[in-house]
Design an enzyme around this catalytic site. Structure first.
Site, short mmCIF file in Angstrom:
data_model
loop_
_atom_site.label_atom_id
_atom_site.label_comp_id
_atom_site.label_asym_id
_atom_site.label_seq_id
_atom_site.Cartn_x
_atom_site.Cartn_y
_atom_site.Cartn_z
N TYR A 184 0.82 -1.20 0.00
CA TYR A 184 0.00 0.00 0.00
C TYR A 184 0.87 1.26 0.00
CZ TYR A 184 -3.49 -3.43 1.60
OH TYR A 184 -4.31 -4.53 1.73
N HIS A 191 0.08 -12.29 1.48
CA HIS A 191 -0.68 -11.32 0.70
C HIS A 191 -0.80 -11.74 -0.76
CE1 HIS A 191 -1.37 -6.70 -0.04
NE2 HIS A 191 -2.47 -7.43 -0.19
#
Length: 327
Positions: free
Chosen positions: A56, A141
């Site tokens: 992110y 992830h």
């Protein structure tokens, strides 16, 4: 705000979780003051579970979340981050990271790595960016294209870190349910993060993942309950899973919204409350980029949804009969 433990362990999460992807400048820039205000407003509202990732904003989200949480007692909140993408500096690079969805300079490049060494390097780098002494929950992830390495190398590394107390709980986070079901069946993960696949428009997770998680005592955190926008504000041009929504999906969302309006309930509230009907779901993760969005999410999460609304959705063929619901 109510807290419950993940899996069979002691790590606690609040019903509503702060998803910090937007604080990495997802699609558009979020100012430092605005990001800080969002995090402080979430804290004041009782949110104690915060989720971030190196992906992110090339570490920007982790730095912002860490800066805010360092002001709080370490045992008073739960923090999750993720492994699988290492960030390597690109000192000569120019331009931005918008091709990957983030309005930040392209100061690093992402390198997929689900090796045991990659997991250790990722955790170490995240701790440095966060400025914290430990991570409560570590997720694999998006291992969609790396299932063998994730299961055979990354997962055992996380299991060792959990045994050593470096992390409190471990799991995997994805936008699909099939591989997450494998993790639930084949490993001892505490939690899986399912994004966009258990919503009012998509109940894919209900077929296998959620029943298996409930059977094994594995917790589920549900993300993407608005399917990236369509269930927050259904209108022409609205986004569904980060692309313009197809007309049949838009029409279905509008029909769901009409049912909600007949019962005096905002669509956003129904979308947030729906996942809690399943006993495996422990928390709903909502991406928030401003104090106003935090206040709205909290208000929607606390809004009661009458049973008659769910019954009408079922009667209209807009919700499967087998989908459990709550008030």
């Amino acid at each position: 705000m109510r807290s419950t433990a993940l899996g069979h362990g002691d790590v606690q999460v609040t019903d509503l979780a702060f998803g910090a992807a937007a604080l990495g400048n997802l699609f558009t820039e979020v100012g430092a003051a605005e990001a800080e205000a969002a995090l402080l407003t979430a804290w004041d509202a009782g949110i104690r579970y915060f989720d971030t990732a190196p992906h992110y904003g090339l570490g920007l989200s982790e730095r912002r979340v860490g800066a805010a949480l360092r002001q709080r007692p370490r045992d008073s909140y739960t923090l999750s981050t993720k492994v699988g993408r290492l960030l390597e500096p690109t000192p000569d690079a120019t331009g931005d990271d918008l091709a990957s969805g983030f309005a930040v300079p392209s100061s690093h490049r992402r390198v997929w790595d689900f090796s045991a060494d990659g997991v250790l390097r990722s955790i170490e780098a995240s701790l440095e960016r966060l400025g914290l002494d430990r991570i409560d929950v570590a997720y694999l992830h998006d291992p969609d294209d790396h299932p063998a390495q994730a299961l055979d190398q990354a997962y055992p590394a996380l299991e060792r870190l959990r045994a050593e107390g470096v992390v409190g709980a471990i799991g995997a986070g994805m936008n699909q349910s099939a591989l997450l079901t494998r993790f639930v069946r084949e490993t001892d993960v505490d939690v899986v993060l399912l994004a966009g696949r258990y919503t009012l428009l998509d109940q894919d997770g209900l077929a296998e993942l959620l029943p298996e998680a409930a059977r094994r005592g594995t917790s589920v955190v549900v993300g993407g309950v608005f399917n990236s926008g369509l269930l927050a504000d259904p209108r022409p041009g609205a986004s569904y899973d980060y692309a313009p929504a197809a007309q049949p999906l838009l029409e279905r969302a509008l029909r769901i919204q009409a049912v909600c309006e007949r019962h005096g309930v905002p669509l956003r509230a129904a979308a947030l409350r729906f996942p809690f009907g399943h006993p495996a779901v422990r928390s709903v993760l909502v991406g928030m980029r401003s104090a106003a969005e935090v206040r709205d999410a909290v208000a929607m999460a606390e809004r009661p949804v009458p049973g008659e609304l769910w019954q009408e959705l079922r009667a209209e063929g807009l919700l499967p009969l087998e989908a459990p619901v709550c008030g």
